[in-house]
Structure formats: C-alpha cells, structure tokens
Motif scaffolding. Structure first.
Motif, PDB file in Angstrom:
ATOM      1  N   LEU A  22       0.832  -1.199   0.000  1.00 60.20           N
ATOM      2  CA  LEU A  22       0.000   0.000   0.000  1.00 60.20           C
ATOM      3  C   LEU A  22       0.865   1.248   0.000  1.00 60.20           C
ATOM      4  O   LEU A  22       0.630   2.201  -0.759  1.00 60.20           O
ATOM      5  N   SER A  23       1.893   1.261   0.856  1.00 59.19           N
ATOM      6  CA  SER A  23       2.808   2.394   0.930  1.00 59.19           C
ATOM      7  C   SER A  23       3.591   2.562  -0.366  1.00 59.19           C
ATOM      8  O   SER A  23       3.803   3.681  -0.834  1.00 59.19           O
ATOM      9  N   PHE A  26       1.385   4.097  -3.119  1.00 64.30           N
ATOM     10  CA  PHE A  26       1.122   5.515  -2.898  1.00 64.30           C
ATOM     11  C   PHE A  26       2.360   6.356  -3.155  1.00 64.30           C
ATOM     12  O   PHE A  26       2.276   7.434  -3.748  1.00 64.30           O
ATOM     13  N   ILE A  32      -4.183   5.743  -3.421  1.00 63.45           N
ATOM     14  CA  ILE A  32      -4.562   4.959  -2.250  1.00 63.45           C
ATOM     15  C   ILE A  32      -5.397   3.791  -2.753  1.00 63.45           C
ATOM     16  O   ILE A  32      -6.550   3.973  -3.175  1.00 63.45           O
ATOM     17  N   ILE A  93      -9.266   6.312  -6.837  1.00 65.08           N
ATOM     18  CA  ILE A  93      -9.684   5.819  -5.524  1.00 65.08           C
ATOM     19  C   ILE A  93     -11.042   5.144  -5.626  1.00 65.08           C
ATOM     20  O   ILE A  93     -11.260   4.056  -5.071  1.00 65.08           O
ATOM     21  N   PHE A 227      -3.479   0.494   6.408  1.00 66.20           N
ATOM     22  CA  PHE A 227      -3.574   1.952   6.332  1.00 66.20           C
ATOM     23  C   PHE A 227      -3.060   2.593   7.612  1.00 66.20           C
ATOM     24  O   PHE A 227      -2.309   3.576   7.575  1.00 66.20           O
ATOM     25  N   THR A 230       0.711   2.359   7.797  1.00 67.60           N
ATOM     26  CA  THR A 230       1.325   3.283   6.836  1.00 67.60           C
ATOM     27  C   THR A 230       1.311   4.711   7.355  1.00 67.60           C
ATOM     28  O   THR A 230       2.308   5.429   7.270  1.00 67.60           O
ATOM     29  N   VAL A 235       3.777   8.090   5.392  1.00 72.20           N
ATOM     30  CA  VAL A 235       3.415   7.666   4.048  1.00 72.20           C
ATOM     31  C   VAL A 235       4.625   7.744   3.118  1.00 72.20           C
ATOM     32  O   VAL A 235       5.329   8.751   3.078  1.00 72.20           O
TER      33      VAL A 235
END
Length: 298
Positions: A22-23, A26, A32, A93, A227, A230, A235
């Motif tokens: 996820l990180s 992004f 995201i 998103i 999330f 992160t 982030v």
C-alpha cells in the motif's frame, strides 16, 4: 508487560508486510489502493486452492501466486488505474473501491462464507514456539513473518536505491513529465511498480492464511491495519512502515492485556493520536521517518 511488547513487535512485522504494498503504490503513483486488503485475501484464496485442491507444495503455490498477482498488478495499472488517473485524483480511488466490492462478492460467490486457513499445510509451524526463558515464548511463525517483512523491505529498498528500475520509479514518482523528457516511460514504470506491489500483497496474503482464518470479506480489516501502519510510520517510507506496524502491534497487544475489547480500541486510539500529532505538530510527527531515512542513507 515484556511479553506483550515482544508479541506486539512480532505482530508489527505482519502489519508491515501487509502495509508495504500500500505504501509502495502511494509513494510511486500517489494512489490509495482501497482494494489492497481484498487483493491480499484473493491471493490467500489462490494459494489455498493451489495447495488444497492441486496438492502443490506450498513454496510452489507461492511462486505461482506471486507471478499471477504480479501480472494482475500490471493489468490493473494499465487497464484501470492509468486510465482513471486521467480524469483526476478521485476516480482512481473510486475505481479501487469498486474493485474491492467486485472481488469480495466474487470470492463469496465462489467460496461461500466458510472460513479457510493454511494451518494444516504448515503443520507444527502454525503453533510451535521457542522458549526464551523467564516465561517468555515466541512463536516460530510470527518470527518467520517478521524476518520476511525485514527481508522484503530490504529488497524493496535496494531496488529503489541501487537499480536502474528504482531510479526510474523514484524519478516518475517525483515528476512523471520531467522523467518522460529523459526517456523514462512513466506508464511502463508505474505498471512495473504495481506488479511489484501486488507481489508483496501475495506474500502478505499467504501469511494471513497461515496465521489466521480468512473469508471473502476479510479484506476490509486488512486494509484498515495496513492503512494505520502506513500513516503511523509515515506515508511513502518503507522502513517507516515497519516502525508503524510495530507501534500498532504493541499498542494492540498491550490493549488486549488490559481489556478483552482493548485489542482494536488501543490500535485505533494510537492511530488517531499519531494522526492528530501529524496534523498539529508536523516536525515532531515526521521525526521517526527522518531518522529512518538518515539511517538508510548512512
């Protein structure tokens, strides 16, 4: 208290593992990915099917799943995220949110509501532990997960800092238009980054299936943990993700020792507290990420 902290640190390894994709996405594409948890669950189901029905060795199931999910990551970027990004920042998103709904319901339609697990496939590893003395025990599986998280984060850091692909990824993340002027194909780089992110998601999905049960709608909780780890770690910071996962894991284990409902409440409270600090005291909040970055540079 020592035992809770130790178990929380090991739990943080799992959170870092599931959060790094996820990180990574992004930090490279500024997207995201709300389908992140659902993709991890889909990978867990893929490995489960290959192991339970095709009777393949677990390592071969992982290799096959990583390849398949990396291809899915490439296609996801080229067919959905890249096109939706042209319409603004909100549409990607919404696209990933829609994808998560499709995946969850497709998995439910195919596998039903019964929970699954890979515990049988790993035998004693699912429950065996080492005794450290003084009444302290550490599970072999949590240690394996933590070591895997550190190795995976190290590999990603080496790719980003010491390879041509990593330099292209960092250049594209900084300024895709300028990167294009020096011959970097931003669409291709983003597709490769998405493939790498989905490969990490597959590894996280395998460990999800090993350490706990899962069902088609488990993705939302995994997304929430990813999330929170992160945001806590900062982030876009890979090593910060590990720190964030450890902080979240320690908060949850200490909370669970104080109250039966404290596991989730303490984790969410820690996340909200750090989020408020980031909003009102940004210099103090970014200190862990700066220290990690300084250590990595040294």
């Amino acid at each position: 208290m020592t035992n809770q902290i130790l178990q929380g640190i090991l739990l943080g390894g799992y959170y870092a593992l599931i959060a790094c994709g996820l990180s990574f996405m992004f930090s490279v594409m500024r997207i995201i990915n709300l389908a992140h948890g659902s993709l991890a669950v889909a990978a867990a189901y893929l490995i489960f099917v290959l192991s339970d029905r095709a009777h393949l060795p677990l390592w071969l199931c992982l290799v096959a799943a990583v390849i398949a999910m990396a291809i899915c990551g490439w296609l996801l970027q080229r067919l959905i995220l890249d096109r939706s990004a042209r319409a603004g920042q909100l549409l990607p998103i919404l696209s990933t949110f829609g994808l998560s709904m499709v995946l969850d319901n497709a998995l439910f339609e195919q596998f039903g509501a019964d929970t699954r697990s890979l515990a049988d496939a790993i035998g004693d590893l699912s429950w065996d532990s080492w005794e450290l003395g003084g009444g302290l025990f550490v599970g072999k599986l949590p240690v394996l997960i933590f070591v895997t998280a550190v190795v995976l984060l190290s590999v990603l850091q080496i790719i980003l800092s010491r390879t041509a692909l990593g330099r292209a990824i960092r250049a594209t993340a900084e300024d895709p238009d300028t990167a294009g002027l020096v011959g970097i194909d931003a669409r291709r780089v983003n597709a490769l980054a998405a493939a790498i992110a989905l490969a990490t998601v597959t590894i996280a999905g395998m460990f999800l299936a090993m350490r706990a049960t899962f069902e088609p709608y488990s993705g939302s909780q995994q997304l929430l943990f990813a999330f929170e780890a992160t945001i806590i770690g900062g982030v876009g910071s890979l090593w910060g993700t590990l720190i964030g996962g450890i902080i979240l894991g320690v908060a949850q284990t200490i909370g669970a020792s104080l109250h039966p409902l404290g596991f989730l409440i303490a984790g969410h409270a820690m996340f909200l507290a750090i989020l408020l600090v980031r909003l009102f005291v940004p210099n103090l909040a970014s200190l862990p990420a700066r220290l990690v970055k300084r250590g990595a540079t040294a």
